[in-house]
Scaffold this motif. Structure first.
Motif, PDB file in Angstrom:
ATOM      1  N   ALA A  40      10.045 -18.420  13.192  1.00  0.00           N
ATOM      2  CA  ALA A  40       9.976 -17.821  11.982  1.00  0.00           C
ATOM      3  C   ALA A  40       9.815 -16.498  11.732  1.00  0.00           C
ATOM      4  O   ALA A  40       9.507 -15.812  12.656  1.00  0.00           O
ATOM      5  CB  ALA A  40       8.723 -18.578  11.570  1.00  0.00           C
ATOM      6  N   PRO A  41      10.377 -15.829  10.494  1.00  0.00           N
ATOM      7  CA  PRO A  41      10.121 -14.498  10.263  1.00  0.00           C
ATOM      8  C   PRO A  41       9.072 -14.289  10.123  1.00  0.00           C
ATOM      9  O   PRO A  41       7.870 -15.087   9.713  1.00  0.00           O
ATOM     10  CB  PRO A  41      11.011 -14.632   8.916  1.00  0.00           C
ATOM     11  N   PRO A  42       8.483 -12.921  10.444  1.00  0.00           N
ATOM     12  CA  PRO A  42       6.999 -12.276  10.181  1.00  0.00           C
ATOM     13  C   PRO A  42       6.659 -12.656   8.857  1.00  0.00           C
ATOM     14  O   PRO A  42       7.259 -12.334   7.801  1.00  0.00           O
ATOM     15  CB  PRO A  42       7.165 -10.873  10.540  1.00  0.00           C
ATOM     16  N   ALA A  43       5.186 -12.857   8.428  1.00  0.00           N
ATOM     17  CA  ALA A  43       4.641 -13.194   7.280  1.00  0.00           C
ATOM     18  C   ALA A  43       4.646 -11.700   6.646  1.00  0.00           C
ATOM     19  O   ALA A  43       4.203 -10.648   7.406  1.00  0.00           O
ATOM     20  CB  ALA A  43       3.404 -13.761   7.555  1.00  0.00           C
ATOM     21  N   LYS A  44       4.677 -11.798   5.436  1.00  0.00           N
ATOM     22  CA  LYS A  44       4.684 -10.425   4.895  1.00  0.00           C
ATOM     23  C   LYS A  44       3.297  -9.954   4.462  1.00  0.00           C
ATOM     24  O   LYS A  44       3.086  -8.936   4.258  1.00  0.00           O
ATOM     25  CB  LYS A  44       5.354 -10.708   3.321  1.00  0.00           C
ATOM     26  N   TRP A  45       2.120 -10.804   4.517  1.00  0.00           N
ATOM     27  CA  TRP A  45       0.631 -10.755   4.166  1.00  0.00           C
ATOM     28  C   TRP A  45       0.264  -9.716   5.441  1.00  0.00           C
ATOM     29  O   TRP A  45      -0.587  -8.988   5.326  1.00  0.00           O
ATOM     30  CB  TRP A  45      -0.230 -11.845   4.362  1.00  0.00           C
ATOM     31  N   GLY A  46       1.103  -9.308   6.608  1.00  0.00           N
ATOM     32  CA  GLY A  46       0.746  -8.577   7.506  1.00  0.00           C
ATOM     33  C   GLY A  46       0.630  -7.018   7.334  1.00  0.00           C
ATOM     34  O   GLY A  46      -0.204  -6.199   7.859  1.00  0.00           O
ATOM     35  N   ALA A  47       1.238  -6.814   6.220  1.00  0.00           N
ATOM     36  CA  ALA A  47       1.353  -5.463   5.618  1.00  0.00           C
ATOM     37  C   ALA A  47       0.228  -5.028   4.808  1.00  0.00           C
ATOM     38  O   ALA A  47       0.293  -3.910   4.572  1.00  0.00           O
ATOM     39  CB  ALA A  47       2.809  -5.268   4.819  1.00  0.00           C
ATOM     40  N   LEU A  48      -0.642  -5.860   4.436  1.00  0.00           N
ATOM     41  CA  LEU A  48      -1.660  -5.670   3.385  1.00  0.00           C
ATOM     42  C   LEU A  48      -2.583  -4.613   4.152  1.00  0.00           C
ATOM     43  O   LEU A  48      -3.047  -3.885   3.638  1.00  0.00           O
ATOM     44  CB  LEU A  48      -2.287  -6.850   3.013  1.00  0.00           C
ATOM     45  N   PRO A  49      -3.084  -4.875   5.383  1.00  0.00           N
ATOM     46  CA  PRO A  49      -3.999  -3.873   5.903  1.00  0.00           C
ATOM     47  C   PRO A  49      -3.509  -2.536   6.052  1.00  0.00           C
ATOM     48  O   PRO A  49      -4.185  -1.658   5.884  1.00  0.00           O
ATOM     49  CB  PRO A  49      -4.309  -4.449   7.336  1.00  0.00           C
ATOM     50  N   LEU A  50      -2.252  -2.339   6.356  1.00  0.00           N
ATOM     51  CA  LEU A  50      -1.719  -0.953   6.414  1.00  0.00           C
ATOM     52  C   LEU A  50      -1.423  -0.391   5.023  1.00  0.00           C
ATOM     53  O   LEU A  50      -1.758   0.874   4.875  1.00  0.00           O
ATOM     54  CB  LEU A  50      -0.236  -1.159   7.144  1.00  0.00           C
ATOM     55  N   VAL A  51      -1.101  -1.189   4.038  1.00  0.00           N
ATOM     56  CA  VAL A  51      -1.054  -0.748   2.852  1.00  0.00           C
ATOM     57  C   VAL A  51      -2.404  -0.009   2.131  1.00  0.00           C
ATOM     58  O   VAL A  51      -2.750   1.019   1.574  1.00  0.00           O
ATOM     59  CB  VAL A  51      -0.229  -1.611   1.729  1.00  0.00           C
ATOM     60  N   ALA A  52      -3.433  -1.114   2.416  1.00  0.00           N
ATOM     61  CA  ALA A  52      -4.930  -0.678   1.909  1.00  0.00           C
ATOM     62  C   ALA A  52      -5.417   0.556   2.758  1.00  0.00           C
ATOM     63  O   ALA A  52      -6.105   1.560   2.097  1.00  0.00           O
ATOM     64  CB  ALA A  52      -5.791  -1.866   2.201  1.00  0.00           C
ATOM     65  N   GLY A  53      -5.146   0.607   4.140  1.00  0.00           N
ATOM     66  CA  GLY A  53      -5.554   1.715   4.811  1.00  0.00           C
ATOM     67  C   GLY A  53      -4.821   2.850   4.383  1.00  0.00           C
ATOM     68  O   GLY A  53      -5.619   3.964   4.281  1.00  0.00           O
ATOM     69  N   LEU A  54      -3.556   2.946   4.459  1.00  0.00           N
ATOM     70  CA  LEU A  54      -2.826   4.164   4.047  1.00  0.00           C
ATOM     71  C   LEU A  54      -3.119   4.654   2.586  1.00  0.00           C
ATOM     72  O   LEU A  54      -3.221   5.797   2.298  1.00  0.00           O
ATOM     73  CB  LEU A  54      -1.411   4.043   4.015  1.00  0.00           C
ATOM     74  N   GLY A  55      -3.485   3.570   1.573  1.00  0.00           N
ATOM     75  CA  GLY A  55      -4.143   4.006   0.523  1.00  0.00           C
ATOM     76  C   GLY A  55      -5.284   4.573   0.524  1.00  0.00           C
ATOM     77  O   GLY A  55      -5.488   5.585  -0.314  1.00  0.00           O
ATOM     78  N   ILE A  56      -6.152   4.407   1.178  1.00  0.00           N
ATOM     79  CA  ILE A  56      -7.592   5.060   1.337  1.00  0.00           C
ATOM     80  C   ILE A  56      -7.443   6.561   1.796  1.00  0.00           C
ATOM     81  O   ILE A  56      -7.822   7.526   1.350  1.00  0.00           O
ATOM     82  CB  ILE A  56      -8.459   4.167   2.015  1.00  0.00           C
ATOM     83  N   VAL A  57      -6.670   6.552   3.092  1.00  0.00           N
ATOM     84  CA  VAL A  57      -6.532   7.857   3.793  1.00  0.00           C
ATOM     85  C   VAL A  57      -5.878   8.817   2.853  1.00  0.00           C
ATOM     86  O   VAL A  57      -6.000   9.955   2.818  1.00  0.00           O
ATOM     87  CB  VAL A  57      -6.216   7.897   5.039  1.00  0.00           C
ATOM     88  N   THR A  58      -4.797   8.318   2.301  1.00  0.00           N
ATOM     89  CA  THR A  58      -3.939   8.960   1.479  1.00  0.00           C
ATOM     90  C   THR A  58      -4.609   9.536   0.126  1.00  0.00           C
ATOM     91  O   THR A  58      -4.594  10.913  -0.058  1.00  0.00           O
ATOM     92  CB  THR A  58      -2.515   8.286   0.991  1.00  0.00           C
ATOM     93  N   GLY A  59      -5.260   8.599  -0.381  1.00  0.00           N
ATOM     94  CA  GLY A  59      -6.171   9.047  -1.552  1.00  0.00           C
ATOM     95  C   GLY A  59      -7.068  10.383  -1.004  1.00  0.00           C
ATOM     96  O   GLY A  59      -7.368  11.254  -1.961  1.00  0.00           O
ATOM     97  N   TYR A  60      -7.780  10.322  -0.182  1.00  0.00           N
ATOM     98  CA  TYR A  60      -8.565  11.262   0.542  1.00  0.00           C
ATOM     99  C   TYR A  60      -7.877  12.606   0.810  1.00  0.00           C
ATOM    100  O   TYR A  60      -8.561  13.788   0.714  1.00  0.00           O
ATOM    101  CB  TYR A  60      -9.386  10.969   1.471  1.00  0.00           C
TER     102      TYR A  60
END
Length: 479
Positions: A40-60
């Motif tokens: 089966a193709p990879p689940a899209k929910w796996g990108a949520l931690p990366l998006v959240a983490g990059l959002g935090i570090v990019t904001g700072y």
């Protein structure tokens, strides 16, 4: 003891849970456990931690562009570590999804047979190569964070000024040792600082004391950031506009100094002149508190001021500081050295950490590349039947090698580029909230980029010979 328990108990427990989950999946979907079944193709929910983490570090990181950058107080004490952790976890979970998306996009847009074959294989098995790529990606990501920690420690252990001063009590030095210290490799200039004594004249104690700097104009320039108005051979006042001055220190005020000459104690009274030197001292300086400049000729050749300190200056480069400290120890082993603003133990710790980090990076890259090549070899052996079938229908060996090359390089290159970008963002957010002067650091980026390029090159070269020239029809018979 804790580490041993974790290794002996934790790893087998994780292996048991992983094996149980795999067995349950095979029992539920037996057809999917066969090599011929499409995963089966990879689940899209796996990108949520990366998006959240990059959002935090990019904001700072973005706060560093504002007049009020973020700090490590309050919520940042939890958000920044959480952002760094989420980014690392997100890299692991997102790489198969990104590999799948890249493979589908390239395969749908390219007209090249080589890229089409390579990307269709990566589209069918997006996580097979990424299982080993993940180790290299996390290694590059961790190296960026480690560099940020080293920069932060470096700011704590030593000042940020371009020069480093050393102060030694003159009472513990002989004249010959003073000459030896002045010629230590790396020392740019030397001078004397001496403090005045309290004046008991008139029955009242004068509390104001000053520090005199015994040096030439050339020596003064090495100890301060900027100076103007210096004249050799004259007594001159030292005025720093950036520091507050004592009302008792003014032109015409006299201050007594004491020194010993040939075993006899003598005195010298210095009257502050109206001529002055305007200078700017470094943030941490051995001569920053001096109020008057005395030429060396103002004291007898064999004079030993009391109290006084022998000061040296050199470059602030960590290697130069260590070399000068070693030279001082060799020239005056019993002298107590005060490296102004430097934590010597911290410098030694940084040197040890840098060595361990370098060894860890080299060993990690070697092991990671070796594991990656083993994985690529294993997958290539599994695909010999497919390679044989393609060769029988007319595919050239050069085309098949290019397919193998593209299958290896594109996922690995994608993961390493993402690790470089995410690692630098996480490092900058860590440095920014730490309150140091260094925020945007690009010093280690070329080294990490070269290391990543070297890993890709070695993996690509190791993957090219895996396509054999011998065609064996027996490989494509049915089981």
């Amino acid at each position: 003891m804790t580490t041993v328990v974790v290794c002996l108990v934790g790893r087998p427990a994780l292996a048991w849970f992983a094996g149980r989950a795999g067995a349950r999946s095979a029992a539920t979907r037996p057809l999917a456990a066969r090599r011929t079944a499409l995963p089966a193709p990879p689940a899209k929910w796996g990108a949520l931690p990366l998006v959240a983490g990059l959002g935090i570090v990019t904001g700072y990181c973005a706060t560093g562009l504002t007049p009020h950058p973020g700090s490590s107080d309050g919520a940042a004490a939890l958000l920044v570590p959480a952002g760094v952790l989420l980014t690392g976890v997100g890299l692991v979970l997102t790489l198969p999804l990104l590999s799948f998306a890249l493979a589908r996009k390239v395969a749908g847009a390219t007209r090249s047979l080589t890229l089409n074959l390579a990307m269709r294989r990566n589209e069918v098995e997006p996580g097979s190569a990424m299982r080993v790529v993940t180790g290299l990606v996390l290694l590059v990501y961790a190296a960026s964070l480690a560099q940020g920690i080293l920069i932060d420690e470096n700011q704590v252990t030593r000042p940020s000024s371009p020069v480093q001063d050393y102060s030694i009590a003159l009472s513990g030095l002989t004249t010959s040792r003073q000459a030896d210290l002045a010629h230590v490799p790396g020392v740019r200039a030397h001078a004397l600082t001496m403090d005045s004594h309290a004046d008991l004249g008139g029955g009242s104690r004068v509390a104001t004391r000053i520090t005199a700097l015994v040096a030439t104009c050339a020596q003064l320039k090495h100890f301060v950031r900027h100076s103007e108005g210096c004249l050799n051979g004259k007594v001159l006042r030292l005025v720093d506009p950036n520091s507050s001055s004592d009302p008792g220190v003014h032109p015409g005020a006299g201050f007594p100094f004491r020194f010993t000459e040939h075993g006899r104690r003598r005195g010298l009274r210095v009257t502050l002149p109206s001529e002055r030197i305007v200078y700017r001292a470094y943030d941490t300086s051995a001569v920053g508190g001096a109020s008057v400049l005395l030429p060396p000729s103002a004291l007898p050749a064999d004079a030993r001021p009391e109290p006084a300190r022998y000061v040296l200056t050199s470059s602030s480069d960590p290697g130069a500081v260590r070399a000068v400290l070693d030279g001082i120890g060799a020239a005056a082993p019993t002298a107590e050295v005060d490296p102004i603003g430097v934590n010597v133990d911290g410098l030694q710790q940084i040197a040890v950490i840098e060595t361990l980090l370098g060894l860890g990076m080299v060993m990690g890259l070697v092991i990671g590349v070796a594991a990656f090549l083993v994985s690529v070899t294993d997958r290539a052996v599994e695909r010999w039947a497919h390679v044989t079938a393609l060769a029988l229908i007319g595919a050239r060996a050069r085309t098949l090698r290019a397919v193998q090359y593209a299958q290896v390089v594109l996922p690995l290159g994608l993961g390493l580029v993402l690790a470089l970008v995410a690692g630098k963002l996480a490092e900058s957010s860590y440095l920014g909230t730490g309150g140091g002067e260094v925020f945007w650091d690009f010093a280690g980026l070329p080294l990490l980029a070269c290391a990543a390029a070297g890993v890709v090159a070695v993996a690509a070269l190791g993957a090219l010979p895996l396509v054999g020239r011998r065609i064996d029809p027996e490989l494509i018979r049915r089981d």
